[in-house]
Design a protein around this motif. Structure first.
Motif, PDB file in Angstrom:
ATOM      1  N   THR A 214       0.820  -1.215   0.000  1.00  0.00           N
ATOM      2  CA  THR A 214       0.000   0.000   0.000  1.00  0.00           C
ATOM      3  C   THR A 214       0.854   1.266   0.000  1.00  0.00           C
ATOM      4  O   THR A 214       0.360   2.336   0.341  1.00  0.00           O
ATOM      5  CB  THR A 214      -0.927   0.020   1.240  1.00  0.00           C
ATOM      6  N   ARG A 215       2.112   1.146  -0.413  1.00  0.00           N
ATOM      7  CA  ARG A 215       3.022   2.287  -0.354  1.00  0.00           C
ATOM      8  C   ARG A 215       2.571   3.448  -1.238  1.00  0.00           C
ATOM      9  O   ARG A 215       2.917   4.591  -0.985  1.00  0.00           O
ATOM     10  CB  ARG A 215       4.451   1.873  -0.689  1.00  0.00           C
ATOM     11  N   LYS A 216       1.803   3.182  -2.265  1.00  0.00           N
ATOM     12  CA  LYS A 216       1.342   4.242  -3.164  1.00  0.00           C
ATOM     13  C   LYS A 216      -0.080   4.688  -2.851  1.00  0.00           C
ATOM     14  O   LYS A 216      -0.434   5.831  -3.074  1.00  0.00           O
ATOM     15  CB  LYS A 216       1.417   3.766  -4.616  1.00  0.00           C
ATOM     16  N   SER A 217      -0.878   3.769  -2.356  1.00  0.00           N
ATOM     17  CA  SER A 217      -2.294   4.069  -2.143  1.00  0.00           C
ATOM     18  C   SER A 217      -2.634   4.434  -0.704  1.00  0.00           C
ATOM     19  O   SER A 217      -3.641   5.071  -0.447  1.00  0.00           O
ATOM     20  CB  SER A 217      -3.146   2.868  -2.557  1.00  0.00           C
TER      21      SER A 217
ATOM     22  N   ARG B 158       7.468   2.651   7.604  1.00  0.00           N
ATOM     23  CA  ARG B 158       7.541   3.077   6.196  1.00  0.00           C
ATOM     24  C   ARG B 158       8.905   3.703   5.891  1.00  0.00           C
ATOM     25  O   ARG B 158       9.470   3.483   4.818  1.00  0.00           O
ATOM     26  CB  ARG B 158       6.417   4.058   5.857  1.00  0.00           C
TER      27      ARG B 158
ATOM     28  N   ARG C 195      11.404   2.262   3.054  1.00  0.00           N
ATOM     29  CA  ARG C 195      11.967   3.077   1.970  1.00  0.00           C
ATOM     30  C   ARG C 195      13.486   2.987   1.949  1.00  0.00           C
ATOM     31  O   ARG C 195      14.098   2.843   0.896  1.00  0.00           O
ATOM     32  CB  ARG C 195      11.542   4.549   2.119  1.00  0.00           C
TER      33      ARG C 195
ATOM     34  N   GLU D  70      10.048  -0.165 -11.201  1.00  0.00           N
ATOM     35  CA  GLU D  70       9.201   1.023 -11.238  1.00  0.00           C
ATOM     36  C   GLU D  70       9.952   2.218 -11.812  1.00  0.00           C
ATOM     37  O   GLU D  70       9.386   3.006 -12.570  1.00  0.00           O
ATOM     38  CB  GLU D  70       8.687   1.348  -9.830  1.00  0.00           C
TER      39      GLU D  70
ATOM     40  N   TRP E 265       9.002   4.225 -15.150  1.00  0.00           N
ATOM     41  CA  TRP E 265       8.813   5.668 -15.115  1.00  0.00           C
ATOM     42  C   TRP E 265       9.676   6.340 -16.177  1.00  0.00           C
ATOM     43  O   TRP E 265       9.213   7.225 -16.901  1.00  0.00           O
ATOM     44  CB  TRP E 265       9.152   6.205 -13.723  1.00  0.00           C
TER      45      TRP E 265
END
Length: 157
Positions: free
Chosen positions: A32-35, A65, A69, A115, A119
């Protein structure tokens, strides 16, 4: 390496927190790091971590978190992982976190690299799709080399 002040909140983790619980929490935080977490996930994590007060959840999640990261973007050895934790943090919690972080580190690093490549590919595609918008610029050489004032440099610079 000095322990970031945020990580002092790891003391809120109970030494009785099981490895399975922390494993589930780390996995959920990564997914869920993005949402971000849904209310149901927040409740489940609060329960898994055995936190006495619901208000402590945010600071503990921020700590975890931050560590995720760091682990996913830097190649940290065991000693470096251990130095992230406050000195007086329960040895059981430290051992469990180090074990789990090592378990996920290569997977997370690979996902971050994928990712980033996705990108970059998307950025190049968008720039290439907009080349005609910049073709009228006399100051943009067609060499495409950034150090020579190429199109990519001109678009981004």
């Amino acid at each position: 390496m000095e322990v970031p002040p945020l990580l002092i909140h790891l003391h809120k983790l109970s030494p009785a927190t099981s490895e399975e619980s922390l494993d589930g929490v780390l996995e959920t935080l990564w997914e869920t790091r993005k949402s971000g977490l849904s209310p149901i996930q927040r409740t489940q994590i609060h329960s898994l971590l055995n936190l006495p007060v619901p208000q402590e959840l945010d600071t503990v999640l921020s700590c975890l978190r931050f560590i995720i990261r760091k682990v996913s973007k830097e190649k940290l050895a065991v000693e470096e992982l251990q130095r992230l934790f406050p000195v007086d943090l329960s040895t059981d919690i430290q051992k469990t976190l180090v074990t789990l972080l090592q378990k996920y580190q290569s997977q997370w690093e690979k996902e971050v690299a994928r990712e980033q490549m996705s990108w970059l590919a998307s950025l190049v595609y968008r720039i290439q799709g907009n080349e005609d918008k910049f073709s009228h610029c006399d100051s943009v050489p067609s060499s495409g080399h950034p150090s020579k004032g190429g199109k990519l440099y001109s678009v981004l610079g």
